[in-house]
Design an enzyme around this catalytic site. Structure first.
Site, mmCIF file in Angstrom:
data_model
loop_
_atom_site.group_PDB
_atom_site.id
_atom_site.type_symbol
_atom_site.label_atom_id
_atom_site.label_comp_id
_atom_site.label_asym_id
_atom_site.label_seq_id
_atom_site.Cartn_x
_atom_site.Cartn_y
_atom_site.Cartn_z
ATOM 1 N N LYS A 188 0.565 -1.282 -0.023
ATOM 2 C CA LYS A 188 -0.040 0.018 -0.009
ATOM 3 C C LYS A 188 0.720 1.310 -0.054
ATOM 4 O O LYS A 188 2.207 1.218 0.632
ATOM 5 C CB LYS A 188 -0.677 -0.188 1.230
ATOM 6 C CG LYS A 188 -1.545 1.121 1.938
ATOM 7 C CD LYS A 188 -2.011 1.055 3.133
ATOM 8 C CE LYS A 188 -1.234 2.145 4.044
ATOM 9 N NZ LYS A 188 -2.019 2.145 5.612
ATOM 10 N N ASP A 214 -4.233 -5.377 11.622
ATOM 11 C CA ASP A 214 -3.710 -3.828 11.457
ATOM 12 C C ASP A 214 -3.618 -3.213 12.909
ATOM 13 O O ASP A 214 -4.357 -3.704 13.891
ATOM 14 C CB ASP A 214 -4.203 -2.862 10.611
ATOM 15 C CG ASP A 214 -3.635 -1.853 9.971
ATOM 16 O OD1 ASP A 214 -2.349 -1.842 10.218
ATOM 17 O OD2 ASP A 214 -4.003 -1.116 9.142
#
Ligand code: R5P
Length: 300
Positions: A188, A214
């Protein structure tokens, strides 16, 4: 003695209950001109003081309140003052990408030390490198084992644990190890504060149900982009998300609701504001934090 700031009093009270301590009485208010005013209503002289304050959004008010509580405890003669910061804001700003930015993570560390804190306890800090910003001990706890335990029952077959970015790969690996599952990483890059772009996925994800792990969900942009990339890479649309800190700012809840998320597990490190996302399970971190504080109180 345990003191709680106003950012997450429920968590402060839960930690106090676990430690069989009352929450020390304080005044936390504002002067008419909106300056914060803090006063301790208990004697702290000679005591070991833990100040619990999560730096949930907007971080500035809780940060300043934490600094004022620390300063009051230090000046009041506390033997040792520890900041218990379940969510440590500004840890994402741990480097100067363009050279024209502040090193905000370092500055916050300096402020906490300046206020007189002699130790910090924090949970799943964005980057482990942030520990290097502190000249005082940072007790870095992780909620990943709690999240993994909450996920253990009802895992789809086959599943894969996924880090939504390279920086979180170690965290995802830790979770995968506990669940004995393979790991994949989404590549990302951040476009704006709320939008990210994905360049690809590393790892074998085809036909697997992804478990995205996350440290935090802020706008939900990272999760949205990761889900899109994973489905495109052949994952089943039976997605699980586990993240320690549920900041859920802006339209994060609506954003998550549009995704094929089957399970969403977070912790109570940040006080919930507004309606929770559908199917959210919040795991309590008070026992984990209380155990760490008891260790610190006994062994220094
Ligand atoms: C970034 O590196 C963090 O680990 C999170 O992935 C990110 O901060 C989440 O923010 P958002 O939900 O706004 O994408």
């Amino acid at each position: 003695m345990l003191l709680s700031g106003s950012a997450n009093p429920q968590l402060g009270a839960a930690i106090a209950r676990e430690m069989a301590l009352p929450v020390g009485r304080t005044i936390l208010e504002r002067f008419p001109d909106r300056e914060l005013r803090v006063e301790l209503l208990e004697e702290v002289r000679g005591r070991d003081v833990f100040v619990v304050q999560s730096l949930g959004p907007p971080a500035e008010h809780p940060l300043l309140e934490l600094l004022l509580l620390g300063d009051a405890a230090r000046r009041g003669g506390a033997r040792r003052v520890t900041a218990v910061v379940p969510y440590l804001a500004y840890a994402r700003q741990d480097r100067r990408a363009t050279g024209r930015e502040p090193l905000a993570g370092r500055l916050v560390a300096d402020l906490l030390q300046c206020a007189g804190f002699q130790a910090i306890v924090a949970l799943d800090v964005h980057s482990p490198a942030v520990e290097g910003f502190f000249g005082i001990p940072l007790e870095h706890l992780s909620a990943i084992p709690l999240l993994a335990e909450a996920l253990r029952d009802g895992l789809a077959e086959p599943s894969v644990v996924v880090s939504p970015d390279l920086g979180g790969a170690r965290r995802a690996e830790a979770c995968a190890e506990l669940l004995r599952l393979p790991v994949a990483v989404v590549h990302k890059s951040r476009v704006t504060g709320s939008d990210v772009a994905v360049r690809g996925v590393t790892g074998n994800v085809r036909g697997c149900a992804p478990i995205i792990v996350d440290d935090m969900i802020s706008t939900g942009g990272t999760i949205e982009a990761a889900v899109g990339a994973l489905v495109e890479a052949g994952c089943t649309a039976e997605v699980t998300v586990a993240a320690t800190h549920a900041l859920l700012v802006g339209d994060a809840v609506e954003r998550l609701a549009r995704l094929p998320i089957r399970r969403l597990v977070t912790t109570d490190s940040v006080q919930a504001a507004g309606d929770p996302p559908r199917g959210l399970l919040r795991v309590g971190v008070a026992p984990l934090i209380a155990a760490a504080l008891r260790r610190l109180a006994h062994h220094g």
